[in-house]
Scaffold this motif. Structure first.
Motif, short mmCIF file in Angstrom:
data_model
loop_
_atom_site.label_atom_id
_atom_site.label_comp_id
_atom_site.label_asym_id
_atom_site.label_seq_id
_atom_site.Cartn_x
_atom_site.Cartn_y
_atom_site.Cartn_z
N ALA A 12 -26.87 -66.07 83.47
CA ALA A 12 -27.10 -65.91 82.04
C ALA A 12 -26.61 -64.55 81.57
O ALA A 12 -26.63 -63.57 82.31
N MET A 70 -30.31 -72.34 84.27
CA MET A 70 -30.13 -71.15 85.11
C MET A 70 -31.00 -71.29 86.35
O MET A 70 -31.97 -72.06 86.35
N GLU A 93 -27.04 -69.00 78.53
CA GLU A 93 -26.71 -69.48 79.86
C GLU A 93 -25.20 -69.56 80.03
O GLU A 93 -24.48 -69.93 79.09
#
Lengths: 88, 126
Positions: free
Chosen positions: B31, B1, B25
């Protein structure tokens, strides 16, 4: 006849708080959410009275402060004011 | 992320140290987040709920929308949940979707944590 003594209140004092990372002077220590926004607007912050105000507490949950909610402020008090959300 | 998404999730975790954060994620830099539990109360029979949302890779400029809470949410007065709510699903869970759009979002002042708190406060005062 009885006399009731009101509880002493804290004396008014000028406090510099932070709103949207900018210093804002306000007469504290107990102020409403509306008074905080009014003071910020008077000191040229680009917000309006219908913004949503939150008290930032480092490492803790932000506290949403309504216009009529009373908070006690000091030199470490920090707030964020953002445009409120809309139903969609 | 992305680092920005990671920082947003970390801030939420610090604000809710007793809650469990479930983070998945999305493969694009964002996310899906579920915080469980968070305080609810207000007009509801339940004192707590979980809350879930998708922080996309475009955070912080992009809004976080919608949010989801427990699907069995009930008012004590047996009334409807009202505008801005609808039955939905999220991460395999039945949910009540909370549709609160930040149409005038300021990425410099608003955060994922602040948005989550505003949505919960709105729900508590419906």
């Amino acid at each position: 006849m009885t006399t009731q003594n009101a509880a002493p209140s804290a004396p008014a004092v000028n406090v510099t708080i932070i709103v949207n990372t900018k210093p804002v002077d306000i007469l504290g220590p107990r102020v409403t959410g509306l008074q905080i926004k009014e003071a910020a607007i008077a000191q040229d912050l680009q917000i309006t009275l219908d913004f949503s105000l939150s008290q930032i507490r480092p490492g803790g949950r932000p506290k949403v402060v309504g216009n009529d909610d009373v908070v006690t402020v000091n030199k470490n008090s920090e707030f964020t004011a953002v445009n409120d959300d809309d139903d969609s | 992320m992305t680092p920005e998404v990671g920082a947003a999730i970390e801030e939420i975790g610090q604000a809710y140290p007793r809650a469990t954060l479930t983070v998945r994620e999305d493969g694009q830099g964002g996310a899906i987040v579920i915080v469980d539990p968070v305080p609810l109360a207000g007009p509801y029979t339940q004192g707590t709920t979980w809350i879930g949302f998708h922080v996309t890779h475009l955070h912080p400029p992009a809004d976080i929308y919608p949010h989801h809470v427990r699907g069995d949410l009930k008012r004590r007065d047996s009334g409807g949940l009202g505008s801005g709510t609808s039955a939905s699903s999220f991460e395999g869970r039945a949910t009540i979707q909370l549709s609160r759009r930040s149409n005038r979002r300021d990425a410099y002042t608003d955060t994922a944590l602040l948005k989550m708190e505003r949505v919960l406060e709105w729900l508590r005062h419906k």
